[in-house]
Design a protein around this motif. Sequence first.
Motif, PDB file in Angstrom:
ATOM      1  N   GLU A 101      76.467  73.113  53.678  1.00 33.24           N
ATOM      2  CA  GLU A 101      77.080  74.152  54.505  1.00 33.24           C
ATOM      3  C   GLU A 101      76.911  75.527  53.880  1.00 33.24           C
ATOM      4  OE1 GLU A 101      78.607  70.211  55.111  1.00 33.24           O
ATOM      5  OE2 GLU A 101      78.685  71.458  53.306  1.00 33.24           O
ATOM      6  N   TYR A 102      77.137  75.592  52.580  1.00 33.24           N
ATOM      7  CA  TYR A 102      77.018  76.881  51.899  1.00 33.24           C
ATOM      8  C   TYR A 102      75.566  77.355  51.858  1.00 33.24           C
ATOM      9  CZ  TYR A 102      77.251  80.573  48.453  1.00 33.24           C
ATOM     10  OH  TYR A 102      77.133  81.790  47.829  1.00 33.24           O
ATOM     11  N   ILE A 103      74.655  76.438  51.606  1.00 36.93           N
ATOM     12  CA  ILE A 103      73.232  76.794  51.501  1.00 36.93           C
ATOM     13  C   ILE A 103      72.753  77.484  52.770  1.00 36.93           C
ATOM     14  CG2 ILE A 103      70.887  75.859  51.319  1.00 36.93           C
ATOM     15  CD1 ILE A 103      72.102  73.659  49.494  1.00 36.93           C
ATOM     16  N   LYS A 104      73.117  76.946  53.913  1.00 36.18           N
ATOM     17  CA  LYS A 104      72.673  77.522  55.185  1.00 36.18           C
ATOM     18  C   LYS A 104      73.211  78.933  55.373  1.00 36.18           C
ATOM     19  CE  LYS A 104      72.130  73.007  57.366  1.00 36.18           C
ATOM     20  NZ  LYS A 104      72.638  72.038  58.373  1.00 36.18           N
ATOM     21  N   LYS A 105      74.478  79.130  55.022  1.00 32.19           N
ATOM     22  CA  LYS A 105      75.082  80.469  55.137  1.00 32.19           C
ATOM     23  C   LYS A 105      74.426  81.435  54.145  1.00 32.19           C
ATOM     24  CE  LYS A 105      79.377  79.187  54.575  1.00 32.19           C
ATOM     25  NZ  LYS A 105      80.860  79.245  54.470  1.00 32.19           N
ATOM     26  N   ALA A 106      74.196  80.956  52.933  1.00 33.29           N
ATOM     27  CA  ALA A 106      73.593  81.801  51.902  1.00 33.29           C
ATOM     28  C   ALA A 106      72.193  82.230  52.295  1.00 33.29           C
ATOM     29  CB  ALA A 106      73.574  81.066  50.562  1.00 33.29           C
ATOM     30  N   CYS A 107      71.420  81.308  52.857  1.00 32.29           N
ATOM     31  CA  CYS A 107      70.052  81.622  53.265  1.00 32.29           C
ATOM     32  C   CYS A 107      70.044  82.693  54.353  1.00 32.29           C
ATOM     33  CB  CYS A 107      69.340  80.366  53.749  1.00 32.29           C
ATOM     34  SG  CYS A 107      67.623  80.636  54.245  1.00 32.29           S
ATOM     35  N   ASP A 108      70.894  82.537  55.352  1.00 31.72           N
ATOM     36  CA  ASP A 108      70.956  83.529  56.429  1.00 31.72           C
ATOM     37  C   ASP A 108      71.344  84.901  55.885  1.00 31.72           C
ATOM     38  OD1 ASP A 108      70.213  81.701  58.331  1.00 31.72           O
ATOM     39  OD2 ASP A 108      72.255  81.257  58.992  1.00 31.72           O
ATOM     40  N   ARG A 109      72.271  84.909  54.924  1.00 33.40           N
ATOM     41  CA  ARG A 109      72.700  86.176  54.326  1.00 33.40           C
ATOM     42  C   ARG A 109      71.557  86.825  53.545  1.00 33.40           C
ATOM     43  NH1 ARG A 109      77.117  84.402  51.956  1.00 33.40           N
ATOM     44  NH2 ARG A 109      76.101  83.965  49.951  1.00 33.40           N
ATOM     45  N   SER A 110      70.804  86.016  52.799  1.00 36.14           N
ATOM     46  CA  SER A 110      69.681  86.558  52.027  1.00 36.14           C
ATOM     47  C   SER A 110      68.574  87.069  52.934  1.00 36.14           C
ATOM     48  CB  SER A 110      69.127  85.495  51.072  1.00 36.14           C
ATOM     49  OG  SER A 110      70.017  85.264  49.999  1.00 36.14           O
ATOM     50  N   LEU A 111      68.298  86.343  54.009  1.00 37.41           N
ATOM     51  CA  LEU A 111      67.293  86.813  54.962  1.00 37.41           C
ATOM     52  C   LEU A 111      67.684  88.178  55.527  1.00 37.41           C
ATOM     53  CD1 LEU A 111      66.552  83.489  56.884  1.00 37.41           C
ATOM     54  CD2 LEU A 111      64.894  84.802  55.534  1.00 37.41           C
TER      55      LEU A 111
END
Length: 318
Positions: A101-111
């Motif tokens: 769950e965190y990975i998906k949110k983190a990736c979107d934030r980094s993008l």
Amino acid sequence: MNKATLGASDLSVFRLGLGCMGMSEFYGATDAEQESIRTLHKALEMGINFYDTADIYGNGHNEQLVGKAFHDRRDRVVLATKFGIVRDEQGNFQGIDCSPEYIKKACDRSLKNLGLDVIDLYYAHRLDDKVPVEETVGAMKELVAEGKVRYLGLSEAPAAQLRRAHAVHPITALQTEYSMWSREPEGEILKTCQELNIAFVAYSPLGRGFLTGAIPSRDTLDKDDWRLTNPRFQEEAMEENKKFVVLIEEIAKEKKVTPAQVALAWVLHQGQNMFPIPGTRKVSRLKENMEAANIQFSEEELSQIQQKLPKATAGERY
């Protein structure tokens, strides 16, 4: 020696990348944003095309800085970022989270921070003891399938976990501290990377600046420099660790190069899958670092250095 492919990917990069962390945090007062962007542009102009950042550097600022610098040069650069170390809005560290769950949110934030549609190389910054590595890499694999990430990496992972991760999805790069005074990866970790065709991305190859001889004492550092809290930068440890600097300066004198170039060239000579990412905020250091890629050590010279290198480093890495 100057250009190579990262692991089994199609990412062709200059053997020396650029670590961007210090442009936003940790190593004392940072330059104005425009100065940092000028350094990034100059690095690309000189041939450096591999840039390393993370979502925690400056709590998002560093990703935004790198994204701003290369928004109109995207096709010329390979951008790597990381997730997993959590900070709150005030910048306080909250621990490690490598849950899907965190990975998906983190990736979107980094993008969003980077202004990208896809991240070239996405690392788990640290592995989470609460989450099996298979689960973490499984979530990262989904990001590849979704087209948000091209290749996967791990940072500071031991050999056994690297193998488990690689079994779920090919790992392109392992990023870990490695230098003439941080040789912990030697042995099983480097052997595993070579066996599995995983690039080894060496961060802090200059020993956080110490191996260049530019930090003779704690007084050299700004009062808000993170290194003042680091065990290796305490007075007794620094005094003991000067034996590394003495050796490097001797080699530099013999080779008619700088200590920084010796330290970087030594890392490069530890294998064709080695990609050091020294950090700098100064344009003047870029050329010095790049020239390290042209320095040659014979097998005899490397053997002599190996024999002379101190067996232990005073102070833990963290």
